[in-house]
Design a protein around this motif. Structure first.
Motif, PDB file in Angstrom:
ATOM      1  N   ARG A 139      -7.431  -0.514  -5.090  1.00 17.34           N
ATOM      2  CA  ARG A 139      -6.264  -1.384  -5.207  1.00 17.34           C
ATOM      3  C   ARG A 139      -6.286  -2.469  -4.131  1.00 17.34           C
ATOM      4  O   ARG A 139      -5.616  -3.490  -4.271  1.00 17.34           O
ATOM      5  CB  ARG A 139      -4.971  -0.576  -5.078  1.00 17.34           C
ATOM      6  CG  ARG A 139      -4.737   0.406  -6.224  1.00 17.34           C
ATOM      7  CD  ARG A 139      -3.302   0.915  -6.211  1.00 17.34           C
ATOM      8  NE  ARG A 139      -2.357  -0.151  -6.557  1.00 17.34           N
ATOM      9  CZ  ARG A 139      -1.032  -0.030  -6.433  1.00 17.34           C
ATOM     10  NH1 ARG A 139      -0.513   1.091  -5.953  1.00 17.34           N
ATOM     11  NH2 ARG A 139      -0.235  -1.018  -6.769  1.00 17.34           N
ATOM     12  N   SER A 140      -7.065  -2.224  -3.057  1.00 11.74           N
ATOM     13  CA  SER A 140      -7.107  -3.205  -1.978  1.00 11.74           C
ATOM     14  C   SER A 140      -8.439  -3.138  -1.249  1.00 11.74           C
ATOM     15  O   SER A 140      -9.176  -2.157  -1.353  1.00 11.74           O
ATOM     16  CB  SER A 140      -5.963  -2.975  -0.986  1.00 11.74           C
ATOM     17  OG  SER A 140      -6.044  -1.677  -0.425  1.00 11.74           O
TER      18      SER A 140
ATOM     19  N   TYR B 273       0.832  -1.203   0.000  1.00  8.97           N
ATOM     20  CA  TYR B 273       0.000   0.000   0.000  1.00  8.97           C
ATOM     21  C   TYR B 273       0.867   1.253   0.000  1.00  8.97           C
ATOM     22  O   TYR B 273       1.902   1.311   0.664  1.00  8.97           O
ATOM     23  CB  TYR B 273      -0.903   0.002   1.226  1.00  8.97           C
ATOM     24  CG  TYR B 273      -1.674   1.294   1.437  1.00  8.97           C
ATOM     25  CD1 TYR B 273      -2.901   1.500   0.836  1.00  8.97           C
ATOM     26  CD2 TYR B 273      -1.155   2.307   2.258  1.00  8.97           C
ATOM     27  CE1 TYR B 273      -3.604   2.684   1.036  1.00  8.97           C
ATOM     28  CE2 TYR B 273      -1.847   3.489   2.451  1.00  8.97           C
ATOM     29  CZ  TYR B 273      -3.069   3.672   1.838  1.00  8.97           C
ATOM     30  OH  TYR B 273      -3.757   4.846   2.035  1.00  8.97           O
ATOM     31  N   GLU B 274       0.436   2.265  -0.742  1.00  7.74           N
ATOM     32  CA  GLU B 274       1.078   3.582  -0.727  1.00  7.74           C
ATOM     33  C   GLU B 274       0.020   4.637  -0.430  1.00  7.74           C
ATOM     34  O   GLU B 274      -1.149   4.490  -0.811  1.00  7.74           O
ATOM     35  CB  GLU B 274       1.755   3.872  -2.070  1.00  7.74           C
ATOM     36  CG  GLU B 274       2.915   2.939  -2.383  1.00  7.74           C
ATOM     37  CD  GLU B 274       3.609   3.285  -3.690  1.00  7.74           C
ATOM     38  OE1 GLU B 274       3.198   4.281  -4.329  1.00  7.74           O
ATOM     39  OE2 GLU B 274       4.553   2.569  -4.066  1.00  7.74           O
TER      40      GLU B 274
ATOM     41  N   GLN C 136      -4.638  -5.581  -5.553  1.00  4.84           N
ATOM     42  CA  GLN C 136      -3.244  -5.784  -5.177  1.00  4.84           C
ATOM     43  C   GLN C 136      -3.138  -6.585  -3.889  1.00  4.84           C
ATOM     44  O   GLN C 136      -2.239  -7.406  -3.718  1.00  4.84           O
ATOM     45  CB  GLN C 136      -2.544  -4.442  -4.997  1.00  4.84           C
ATOM     46  CG  GLN C 136      -1.100  -4.555  -4.527  1.00  4.84           C
ATOM     47  CD  GLN C 136      -0.477  -3.190  -4.263  1.00  4.84           C
ATOM     48  OE1 GLN C 136      -1.079  -2.156  -4.529  1.00  4.84           O
ATOM     49  NE2 GLN C 136       0.733  -3.188  -3.758  1.00  4.84           N
TER      50      GLN C 136
ATOM     51  N   ASP D 285      -3.550   5.415  -2.208  1.00  2.90           N
ATOM     52  CA  ASP D 285      -4.141   4.279  -2.920  1.00  2.90           C
ATOM     53  C   ASP D 285      -5.615   4.122  -2.538  1.00  2.90           C
ATOM     54  O   ASP D 285      -5.992   4.308  -1.376  1.00  2.90           O
ATOM     55  CB  ASP D 285      -3.403   2.982  -2.567  1.00  2.90           C
ATOM     56  CG  ASP D 285      -2.076   2.849  -3.285  1.00  2.90           C
ATOM     57  OD1 ASP D 285      -1.789   3.695  -4.155  1.00  2.90           O
ATOM     58  OD2 ASP D 285      -1.329   1.903  -2.963  1.00  2.90           O
ATOM     59  N   ARG D 286      -6.422   3.751  -3.517  1.00  2.85           N
ATOM     60  CA  ARG D 286      -7.843   3.538  -3.246  1.00  2.85           C
ATOM     61  C   ARG D 286      -8.045   2.229  -2.479  1.00  2.85           C
ATOM     62  O   ARG D 286      -7.447   1.210  -2.796  1.00  2.85           O
ATOM     63  CB  ARG D 286      -8.621   3.486  -4.562  1.00  2.85           C
ATOM     64  CG  ARG D 286      -8.603   4.803  -5.319  1.00  2.85           C
ATOM     65  CD  ARG D 286      -9.392   4.724  -6.603  1.00  2.85           C
ATOM     66  NE  ARG D 286      -9.356   6.004  -7.309  1.00  2.85           N
ATOM     67  CZ  ARG D 286     -10.020   6.255  -8.431  1.00  2.85           C
ATOM     68  NH1 ARG D 286     -10.754   5.305  -8.996  1.00  2.85           N
ATOM     69  NH2 ARG D 286      -9.935   7.435  -8.993  1.00  2.85           N
TER      70      ARG D 286
END
Length: 397
Positions: free
Chosen positions: A157-158, A98-99, A184, A102-103
């Protein structure tokens, strides 16, 4: 923190005097063993004595948690400690790729702030943090179809949520041939992630699952990295101890989890009984991080069954049985109504074979022949007030 508590919190001032201790006697983590553990009941019984001098000048939030019993427990958390918990959380997600920005979609209940805020505040949080919150309280077919539409539109993304809720959603979209954008990672928390759940989620959603453990009132936290060797224990916000029945610290093995907050001056928790059971590893992870590892959080101390002859049986005994003889069981829950009475609720699937129940009953009674085992077929397993799914419930007082 020890010095502050002794000088400014009446409860600890009295306690240290009774024990003939001074803050200088507590210099290392090992020295914490000189201090008795702290329970929720002790805090409730001495509520006024847990108010530090100068509380009216501090910035803090007031929270409450139901825990495994559903009995509300109120506590204070300083704003700085709350900020620090967020930093630890984002770093923990980072172990899974995760960054910031990120959604992410949340699929959970009130313990993850889902459904606990006003619509306006919730929307502001969603926009500012680039998240969407979906409630595990509402997971009927219509709701699930709507959740899939939101995910397809939002393209996260997660997903972060209760293990049982994410597992349920994964099964739903698989059974209904619904496609969602590739993920992800899935981040699970707040309840036990069972091995079969992890495999099922990874197979159906096509990404790795990263488990986590966190307790806001005690301030302890731990996060899984890409090596999947265990959960890395945070050290900046609190001290986590794994202790035996005599409250002595363990270097490795299974024991009770205690928490000592390092920054929550509005309500210091020192050797706080979290109610959780953890398995501590005495090894380093191959990822290079040097923090200690929890192999797993095994459950709550409340998830212990008692036999009529006074022996204790961990709920894992039942969980392992259903791993081996639970074919066609979508969900189950074991409730100890009385010392000699176990009620097992089962949500069956189409391929469920009732002949399995004879084997399950026989294995359970091998542990205690005095247990009366009753099976009940239900349409769904009721969640806790926070939306969590509990495998084992003891109703013994």
């Amino acid at each position: 923190m020890i010095s502050f508590a002794c000088d400014n919190v009446p409860y600890y001032h009295k306690l240290f005097n009774e024990l003939r201790l001074t803050p200088s006697d507590i210099k290392t983590i090992e020295d914490l063993e000189k201090i008795p553990t702290l329970t929720k009941d002790t805090i409730k019984d001495n509520w006024e004595d847990f108010k530090p001098v100068g509380l009216d000048t501090m910035k803090y939030y007031i929270y409450s948690t139901g825990g495994s019993t559903g009995t509300p427990f109120q506590y204070r958390q300083s704003k700085y400690d709350r900020f620090l918990s967020g930093a630890m959380l984002y770093r923990g997600w980072g172990y899974g790729g995760y960054e910031l920005g990120d959604r992410m979609v949340f699929l959970a209940g009130t313990s993850l702030d889902v459904g606990s805020r006003s619509i306006i505040i919730n929307k502001a949080h969603e926009i500012s943090r680039n998240i969407r919150r979906l409630s595990s309280f509402d997971m009927g077919p219509k709701d699930m179809h709507q959740y899939a539409k939101i995910i397809n539109s939002f393209k996260p993304r997660s997903i972060r949520g209760y293990a049982s809720s994410v597992n349920f959603f994964a099964n739903f979209i698989d059974e209904n041939n619904i496609d969602i954008p590739p993920l992800q990672a899935v981040f699970t928390t707040a309840e036990k992630l069972m091995p079969h759940m992890r495999k099922n989620i990874e197979d159906l959603l096509g990404c790795e699952v990263y488990d986590a453990y966190g307790l806001n009132d005690g301030g302890v936290g731990a996060y899984e990295c890409a090596e999947h060797n265990g959960l890395h224990i945070d050290t900046e916000r609190s001290i986590m101890e794994i202790v035996d029945d005599d409250s002595k610290q363990l270097e490795e093995g299974v024991g009770r989890i205690l928490a000592t907050s390092l920054h929550n001056y509005s309500m210091p928790f020192i050797r706080y009984e979290t109610g959780d059971i953890g398995h501590l590893l005495n090894e380093e992870c191959g990822c290079g991080r040097k923090s200690k590892l929890l192999k797993e959080v095994m459950g709550r101390t409340a998830d212990i069954l008692v036999t009529p002859d006074g022996r204790y049986v961990h709920g894992y005994f039942l969980i392992y049985i259903f791993w081996d003889y639970g074919k066609g069981v979508r969900e189950y829950q074991v409730v100890q109504k009385k010392v000699d009475k176990l009620v097992i609720k089962i949500v069956p699937e189409d391929n469920f074979d009732e002949k399995q129940l004879d084997m399950i009953r026989e294995i359970i009674k091998s542990k205690s022949s005095e247990w009366d085992v009753e099976f009940r077929f239900v349409d769904e397993i009721e969640r806790t007030k926070a939306g969590k799914y509990k495998f084992i419930i003891s109703e013994l007082v």
